[in-house]
Scaffold this motif. Structure first.
Motif, PDB file in Angstrom:
ATOM      1  N   THR A 176       0.830  -1.205   0.000  1.00 57.69           N
ATOM      2  CA  THR A 176       0.000   0.000   0.000  1.00 57.69           C
ATOM      3  C   THR A 176       0.866   1.257   0.000  1.00 57.69           C
ATOM      4  O   THR A 176       0.388   2.346  -0.268  1.00 57.69           O
ATOM      5  CB  THR A 176      -0.919   0.031   1.238  1.00 57.69           C
ATOM      6  N   ASP A 212      -5.547  10.344  -2.333  1.00 57.09           N
ATOM      7  CA  ASP A 212      -6.817   9.809  -2.870  1.00 57.09           C
ATOM      8  C   ASP A 212      -6.572   9.096  -4.199  1.00 57.09           C
ATOM      9  O   ASP A 212      -7.137   8.036  -4.465  1.00 57.09           O
ATOM     10  CB  ASP A 212      -7.828  10.940  -3.107  1.00 57.09           C
ATOM     11  N   GLU A 226      -4.896   5.759  -3.604  1.00 60.80           N
ATOM     12  CA  GLU A 226      -5.880   4.772  -3.104  1.00 60.80           C
ATOM     13  C   GLU A 226      -6.758   4.264  -4.242  1.00 60.80           C
ATOM     14  O   GLU A 226      -7.013   3.060  -4.362  1.00 60.80           O
ATOM     15  CB  GLU A 226      -6.754   5.386  -2.004  1.00 60.80           C
ATOM     16  N   LYS A 227      -7.206   5.195  -5.092  1.00 62.54           N
ATOM     17  CA  LYS A 227      -8.061   4.796  -6.222  1.00 62.54           C
ATOM     18  C   LYS A 227      -7.315   3.818  -7.143  1.00 62.54           C
ATOM     19  O   LYS A 227      -7.867   2.792  -7.552  1.00 62.54           O
ATOM     20  CB  LYS A 227      -8.488   6.029  -7.024  1.00 62.54           C
ATOM     21  N   VAL A 269      -6.956   0.373  -5.546  1.00 58.73           N
ATOM     22  CA  VAL A 269      -8.235  -0.349  -5.593  1.00 58.73           C
ATOM     23  C   VAL A 269      -8.466  -0.872  -7.012  1.00 58.73           C
ATOM     24  O   VAL A 269      -8.761  -2.056  -7.217  1.00 58.73           O
ATOM     25  CB  VAL A 269      -9.411   0.571  -5.174  1.00 58.73           C
ATOM     26  N   ASP A 323      -5.059   4.630   3.525  1.00 62.11           N
ATOM     27  CA  ASP A 323      -5.808   3.857   4.515  1.00 62.11           C
ATOM     28  C   ASP A 323      -6.030   2.440   3.957  1.00 62.11           C
ATOM     29  O   ASP A 323      -6.902   2.224   3.111  1.00 62.11           O
ATOM     30  CB  ASP A 323      -7.137   4.572   4.776  1.00 62.11           C
ATOM     31  N   ASP A 354      -7.295  -0.190   5.217  1.00 66.91           N
ATOM     32  CA  ASP A 354      -8.619  -0.788   5.457  1.00 66.91           C
ATOM     33  C   ASP A 354      -9.653  -0.251   4.463  1.00 66.91           C
ATOM     34  O   ASP A 354     -10.509  -0.986   3.989  1.00 66.91           O
ATOM     35  CB  ASP A 354      -9.090  -0.504   6.885  1.00 66.91           C
ATOM     36  N   ARG A 355      -9.537   1.049   4.172  1.00 68.66           N
ATOM     37  CA  ARG A 355     -10.470   1.643   3.205  1.00 68.66           C
ATOM     38  C   ARG A 355     -10.252   1.024   1.816  1.00 68.66           C
ATOM     39  O   ARG A 355     -11.206   0.716   1.103  1.00 68.66           O
ATOM     40  CB  ARG A 355     -10.256   3.157   3.164  1.00 68.66           C
ATOM     41  N   VAL A 356      -8.980   0.829   1.453  1.00 67.08           N
ATOM     42  CA  VAL A 356      -8.668   0.199   0.161  1.00 67.08           C
ATOM     43  C   VAL A 356      -9.250  -1.223   0.144  1.00 67.08           C
ATOM     44  O   VAL A 356      -9.922  -1.630  -0.813  1.00 67.08           O
ATOM     45  CB  VAL A 356      -7.132   0.176  -0.082  1.00 67.08           C
ATOM     46  N   ASP A 365     -11.721  -2.470   1.908  1.00 69.10           N
ATOM     47  CA  ASP A 365     -13.198  -2.445   1.875  1.00 69.10           C
ATOM     48  C   ASP A 365     -13.710  -2.349   0.447  1.00 69.10           C
ATOM     49  O   ASP A 365     -14.656  -3.030   0.062  1.00 69.10           O
ATOM     50  CB  ASP A 365     -13.730  -1.226   2.639  1.00 69.10           C
ATOM     51  N   LYS A 366     -13.063  -1.460  -0.314  1.00 68.91           N
ATOM     52  CA  LYS A 366     -13.538  -1.243  -1.689  1.00 68.91           C
ATOM     53  C   LYS A 366     -13.267  -2.463  -2.578  1.00 68.91           C
ATOM     54  O   LYS A 366     -13.995  -2.703  -3.533  1.00 68.91           O
ATOM     55  CB  LYS A 366     -12.881   0.001  -2.290  1.00 68.91           C
TER      56      LYS A 366
END
Lengths: 102, 383
Positions: free
Chosen positions: B23, B58, B61-62, B65, B87, B89-91, B93-94
């Motif tokens: 990440t 951002d 992260e996008k 993902v 983040d 965890d956010r990655v 989750d998606k």
């Protein structure tokens, strides 16, 4: 498509040809534009893939390949001369020509 | 037309990889060590993910993902450091709504534990992946990205025009073609604009080019030497306009249906322009994030790079390069150079190669595993 040919002109409007082999100064090269064959005597060595002028391109005039403007002659270019970064400038992304403020 | 592929929730894969994705740059070593234990898994490491401005975080992260969601990927292990700006965890989750994903963090119990825990997870994922098989799917599910790299004068007269004919063939079969390299449209935008489906698409393209040109100009220098590159110039390309006019030949003749941001997934089928830089490491990443299952890569001077999760097919119309760098070239277009084959015949040969690569054939870059170094394109500074 381009067998045995020493140079190719992509579009009829072009004023440069591209070498399909390493070509030597003094050599006469035949290029076909449409159905007409022109003979160009080279006044520079032209490495494989590089361009030479089909006609005289005075300083400031456009250099044309693909039928489109690829830049401007930064000095007079003679028929059969190597056309490259030493005598052509780009018209785009020229940060060096911007007036600096301050 | 039907082909065999891995039918996933969000598209069709032509490969079935477990991806081990860092990440942030700081966890790259841990990710690499896990893949050393399970070389069947694919390593995705990069240098971004921390100490950058929020828009870039951002963006990273996008892209992470969307890389994970590429249909060539079966499941994903995210390797986080723990304290990075991205983040994890956010990655995760998606990704989790579409495929299996797990997260490990180096800072939890150190590198050794991350390697042992990570390799257990990857072993399980690889075992599961082996149970999945290909089924008949329609070719229209395929997205092919087209890139040119290490271009010379043969690119604009042979390999890019051949790629353009293949692009038209793919789109006629209902598929999607993504191209990018915004810098390499400078000087040729008026031609592409005429092919835009509407004014909005044309305007989006002009805006992307204008911004890229402004960014280059903000350095106060002539861009030449950077674009065209030193290698392009040696190969006979004189200006960015000449490079661009040769480069856009690879887009064929289809209508331009949409312009998308870097790493975005197209929502339409047909010819798509992705706003992206020309450099291999970032451009290939953007296309893979965009969901391309196969990348076509035209080259003059012989660019060797592949991409970990996407087969990259290399082809060149420079006979000397095809002979000297044979181990890197998948499709040799020198018959076109010598006049023994037409552009259209060569395009058919390249199209067949796409089908073979989709089925089973490994590309040169896959065989050589020339794929470790890539990057995510960010616009702001490291802070």
């Amino acid at each position: 498509m381009m067998s045995q040919r020493k140079a190719i002109v992509v579009d009829e409007k072009d004023n440069v040809a591209s070498a399909l082999a390493n070509l030597n100064k003094g050599e006469t090269v035949e290029v076909t534009i449409g159905s007409i064959v022109y003979k160009i005597q080279l006044i520079s060595d032209i490495p494989f893939g590089h361009k030479f002028a089909l006609k005289r391109i005075p300083r400031g005039e456009y250099v044309i390949k693909y039928g489109e403007v690829i830049g401007r002659a930064s000095r007079d270019i003679e028929v059969g001369e190597h056309v490259h970064v030493h005598n052509v400038e780009s018209l785009r992304a020229r940060g060096d020509l911007q007036k600096t403020s301050l | 037309m039907e082909i065999l592929g891995y039918d996933r929730v969000n598209g069709v894969g032509v490969r079935n990889y477990v991806a081990v994705m860092a990440t942030v740059g700081c966890s790259g070593d841990a990710a690499e060590r896990i893949v050393q234990i399970y070389p069947k898994a694919k390593l995705l490491v990069h240098l971004q993910g921390c100490a950058q401005t929020p828009p870039d975080i951002d963006l990273v992260e996008k892209v992470l993902v969307n890389l994970a969601l590429n249909p060539n990927v079966y499941s994903v292990l995210l390797v986080s450091l723990g304290c990075e700006s991205v983040d994890a965890d956010r990655v995760a989750d998606k990704i989790s709504s579409v495929k299996n994903v797990e997260v490990i963090r180096v800072q939890e119990r150190g590198l050794s534990h991350a390697i042992s825990r990570g390799s257990e997870i990857v072993k399980k994922m690889c075992d599961e992946a082996e149970k999945v098989s290909r089924t008949k799917v329609d070719f229209s599910n395929i997205k092919v990205a087209i890139k040119c790299g290490a271009s010379d004068s043969t690119s604009g007269i042979i390999s890019n025009p051949v790629a353009g004919r293949v692009a038209d063939m793919i789109i006629r079969e209902g598929g999607t073609v993504i191209f990018g390299e915004t810098t390499e449209i400078i000087g040729a935008e008026h031609i592409l604009a005429k092919r835009a489906v509407d004014d909005t698409v044309a305007r989006k393209m002009f805006t992307a080019i204008e911004e890229m040109e402004k960014r280059a100009m903000s350095m106060g220098v002539d861009m030449r030497g950077g674009q065209p590159t030193g290698g392009n110039i040696k190969g006979g390309i004189t200006t960015i306009e000449e490079k661009s006019l040769g480069a856009i030949c690879k887009t064929g003749t289809s209508k331009l249906v949409d312009v998308i941001g870097y790493g975005d997934v197209p929502s339409k089928r047909g010819l798509i322009f992705m706003d992206s830089p020309g450099r291999e490491m970032e451009a290939l990443t953007g296309f893979a994030a965009g969901g391309a299952q196969i990348i076509l890569f035209t080259t003059g001077l012989g660019a060797p790079q592949g991409f970990p999760i996407v087969p990259v097919i290399k082809f060149s119309g420079n006979p000397e390069v095809c002979a000297r760098l044979n181990e890197h070239i998948d499709v040799d277009l020198s018959p076109v150079f010598y006049g023994r084959e037409s552009l259209q015949e060569a395009a058919q040969r390249l199209f067949n190669e796409i089908i073979d690569v989709a089925k089973f054939k490994r590309t040169r870059a896959e065989i050589l595993a020339y794929e470790k170094f890539f990057n995510i394109y960010v616009k702001g500074p490291v802070i």
